[in-house]
Scaffold this active site. Structure first.
Site, PDB file in Angstrom:
ATOM      1  N   ASP A  57       0.959  -1.128   0.245  1.00  0.00           N
ATOM      2  CA  ASP A  57      -0.020   0.069   0.079  1.00  0.00           C
ATOM      3  C   ASP A  57       1.002   1.096   0.097  1.00  0.00           C
ATOM      4  O   ASP A  57       1.879   1.289   0.941  1.00  0.00           O
ATOM      5  CB  ASP A  57      -0.940  -0.006   1.170  1.00  0.00           C
ATOM      6  CG  ASP A  57      -1.821   0.975   1.132  1.00  0.00           C
ATOM      7  OD1 ASP A  57      -2.365   1.477  -0.069  1.00  0.00           O
ATOM      8  OD2 ASP A  57      -2.399   1.600   2.265  1.00  0.00           O
ATOM      9  N   HIS A  68      -9.131   5.171  -2.199  1.00  0.00           N
ATOM     10  CA  HIS A  68      -8.553   5.140  -1.033  1.00  0.00           C
ATOM     11  C   HIS A  68      -9.211   5.779  -0.062  1.00  0.00           C
ATOM     12  O   HIS A  68     -10.182   6.486  -0.383  1.00  0.00           O
ATOM     13  CB  HIS A  68      -7.208   5.599  -1.135  1.00  0.00           C
ATOM     14  CG  HIS A  68      -6.011   4.964  -1.783  1.00  0.00           C
ATOM     15  ND1 HIS A  68      -5.082   4.321  -1.190  1.00  0.00           N
ATOM     16  CD2 HIS A  68      -5.978   4.340  -2.923  1.00  0.00           C
ATOM     17  CE1 HIS A  68      -4.249   3.612  -1.992  1.00  0.00           C
ATOM     18  NE2 HIS A  68      -4.855   3.663  -3.027  1.00  0.00           N
ATOM     19  N   GLY A  69      -9.068   5.844   1.249  1.00  0.00           N
ATOM     20  CA  GLY A  69      -9.901   6.399   2.311  1.00  0.00           C
ATOM     21  C   GLY A  69     -11.129   5.918   2.315  1.00  0.00           C
ATOM     22  O   GLY A  69     -12.113   6.840   2.438  1.00  0.00           O
ATOM     23  N   GLY A  70     -11.296   4.659   2.135  1.00  0.00           N
ATOM     24  CA  GLY A  70     -12.546   4.236   2.162  1.00  0.00           C
ATOM     25  C   GLY A  70     -13.364   4.372   3.576  1.00  0.00           C
ATOM     26  O   GLY A  70     -14.761   3.747   3.540  1.00  0.00           O
ATOM     27  N   ASN A 120     -10.197   0.844  -0.344  1.00  0.00           N
ATOM     28  CA  ASN A 120      -9.077   0.731   0.644  1.00  0.00           C
ATOM     29  C   ASN A 120      -9.880   1.068   2.340  1.00  0.00           C
ATOM     30  O   ASN A 120     -10.316   2.296   2.221  1.00  0.00           O
ATOM     31  CB  ASN A 120      -7.962   1.477   0.531  1.00  0.00           C
ATOM     32  CG  ASN A 120      -7.068   1.024  -0.670  1.00  0.00           C
ATOM     33  OD1 ASN A 120      -7.587   0.280  -1.430  1.00  0.00           O
ATOM     34  ND2 ASN A 120      -5.670   1.227  -0.795  1.00  0.00           N
ATOM     35  N   VAL A 121      -9.547   0.286   3.075  1.00  0.00           N
ATOM     36  CA  VAL A 121     -10.238   0.529   4.438  1.00  0.00           C
ATOM     37  C   VAL A 121      -9.178   0.235   5.361  1.00  0.00           C
ATOM     38  O   VAL A 121      -8.603  -1.055   5.525  1.00  0.00           O
ATOM     39  CB  VAL A 121     -11.515  -0.325   4.704  1.00  0.00           C
ATOM     40  CG1 VAL A 121     -12.049  -0.180   5.881  1.00  0.00           C
ATOM     41  CG2 VAL A 121     -12.676  -0.272   3.645  1.00  0.00           C
ATOM     42  N   GLU A 151      -0.497   5.755  -8.942  1.00  0.00           N
ATOM     43  CA  GLU A 151      -1.336   6.721  -8.191  1.00  0.00           C
ATOM     44  C   GLU A 151      -1.089   8.020  -8.996  1.00  0.00           C
ATOM     45  O   GLU A 151       0.003   8.427  -9.203  1.00  0.00           O
ATOM     46  CB  GLU A 151      -1.213   6.633  -6.782  1.00  0.00           C
ATOM     47  CG  GLU A 151      -2.102   8.069  -6.338  1.00  0.00           C
ATOM     48  CD  GLU A 151      -1.754   7.976  -4.766  1.00  0.00           C
ATOM     49  OE1 GLU A 151      -1.864   7.030  -4.129  1.00  0.00           O
ATOM     50  OE2 GLU A 151      -2.180   9.053  -4.260  1.00  0.00           O
ATOM     51  N   ASP A 196       3.580   4.193  -5.516  1.00  0.00           N
ATOM     52  CA  ASP A 196       2.819   5.573  -5.329  1.00  0.00           C
ATOM     53  C   ASP A 196       3.826   6.575  -5.708  1.00  0.00           C
ATOM     54  O   ASP A 196       4.496   7.290  -4.813  1.00  0.00           O
ATOM     55  CB  ASP A 196       2.306   5.878  -3.898  1.00  0.00           C
ATOM     56  CG  ASP A 196       1.625   7.228  -3.517  1.00  0.00           C
ATOM     57  OD1 ASP A 196       1.415   8.016  -4.647  1.00  0.00           O
ATOM     58  OD2 ASP A 196       1.101   7.318  -2.687  1.00  0.00           O
TER      59      ASP A 196
HETATM   60  P1  13P Z   1      -8.767   5.012   5.862  1.00  0.00           P
HETATM   61  O1  13P Z   1      -7.779   4.592   6.693  1.00  0.00           O
HETATM   62  O2  13P Z   1      -9.486   6.370   5.571  1.00  0.00           O
HETATM   63  O3  13P Z   1      -9.754   3.779   5.768  1.00  0.00           O
HETATM   64  O4  13P Z   1      -7.910   4.653   4.175  1.00  0.00           O
HETATM   65  C1  13P Z   1      -7.126   3.654   4.006  1.00  0.00           C
HETATM   66  C2  13P Z   1      -6.238   3.724   2.754  1.00  0.00           C
HETATM   67  O5  13P Z   1      -6.650   4.462   1.688  1.00  0.00           O
HETATM   68  C3  13P Z   1      -5.208   2.962   2.818  1.00  0.00           C
HETATM   69  O6  13P Z   1      -4.286   3.136   1.436  1.00  0.00           O
END
Ligand code: 13P
Length: 288
Positions: free
Chosen positions: A85, A208-210, A230-231, A136, A106
């Site tokens: 990641d 990302h940032g799910g 992504n969580v 990305e 990335d």
């Molecule tokens: P969150 O921590 O907001 O769920 O995002 C996870 C992420 O995008 C990892 O790449």
């Protein structure tokens, strides 16, 4: 079952109009929790490893061996991809050499020319071993592993330039942020998502940032071509809240409740439950 590349599972997700969850590993309990969750509901899964987690858990080879051994030990039959990641160039190469089945390079903070050059090289090295590649464009907001960037929207033309390098899926900022969303967050920019989609066709998109994005926006993003979500944060919060409850209820004082396995068990169960909840929302249950 051996670790698999994430390419096929994400191409299937695009065709089937659902998304596969990427869940970040943090420790051994999270490995168990996510594998058991995926197996229970017959969902494919991607296990993500940030640079910080790689250092904490003993490096890429240790993590590969641990995850593969757990897959064998727990008789996991659903497809599992082990994925870097937000990898720096050196991290992506390290993981390629050490058994990962998928990597993200990335290069979003680099000038686009350098992002292109390095992404091209990662694709060459990874594909030679059947490893899938995520790249990305446009920074994702929030803080991760000490790196802070503001939520940006990716330039669709740059997305096409990176997509044309033969990557397998693309992360592109559309106003998403890692971690908790501020109260005045504007929401996902679906107009930008549509323009990116126009440029890249059927290439799976990554959100990302799910964590903590309203369900209707997640569903709309999937409808518009997001196939990997992504969580991390929500699973971490679930773990920590369950652990706090254990102590608040004085469970550590009862019988053998002080043993580390007993202390960590509620957090593991809460992480597993959160993972299944997300798989339900993403529509991946029963797809393995
Ligand atoms: P969150 O921590 O907001 O769920 O995002 C996870 C992420 O995008 C990892 O790449």
């Amino acid at each position: 079952m051996k670790l698999v590349s994430a390419k096929e599972m994400l191409d299937d997700a695009v065709r089937g109009h659902y998304a596969v969850g990427h869940f970040n590993l943090n420790n051994m309990e999270s490995v168990r929790a996510f594998l058991l969750a995926a197996q229970e509901v017959k969902s494919p899964i991607i296990l993500g490893v940030s640079g910080g987690t790689a250092k904490y858990m003993g490096g890429y080879r240790t993590i590969t061996d641990m995850v593969q051994d757990f897959i064998n030990f727990l008789d996991i039959t659903v497809p599992v991809a082990l994925h870097v990641d937000h990898g720096k160039y050196s991290e992506a190469l390290d993981a390629i050499e050490n058994g990962f089945s998928s990597v993200m390079f990335d290069g979003s903070s680099l000038p686009i020319e350098e992002n292109i050059e390095k992404t091209k090289e990662v694709v060459r090295l990874a594909h030679a071993k059947g490893i899938s590649v995520e790249a990305e464009v446009g920074g994702i907001g929030g803080e991760e592993d000490g790196r802070i960037s503001r939520g940006e929207c990716a330039d669709p033309k740059q997305c096409k330039m990176i997509a044309d390098l033969g990557i397998d899926f693309l992360a592109a900022g559309i106003g998403n942020i890692h971690g908790k969303y501020p109260a005045d967050w504007e929401g996902l920019h679906f107009d930008v998502l549509a323009s990116i989609k126009e440029q890249i066709g059927d290439l799976p998109l990554v959100l990302h940032g799910g964590s903590l994005i309203p369900a209707d926006q997640i569903k709309e993003a999937i409808r518009r071509g997001v196939a990997k979500i992504n969580v991390n944060t929500e699973c971490q919060i679930a773990f920590t809240e369950a652990t706090r409850k254990y102590f608040e209820e004085g469970k550590d004082k009862e019988s053998k409740g002080f043993t580390p396995r007993a202390v960590l068990a509620p957090g593991l169960e809460a992480t597993k439950a959160m993972c299944i909840k997300k798989m339900e929302l993403f529509g991946s249950i029963g797809k393995a």
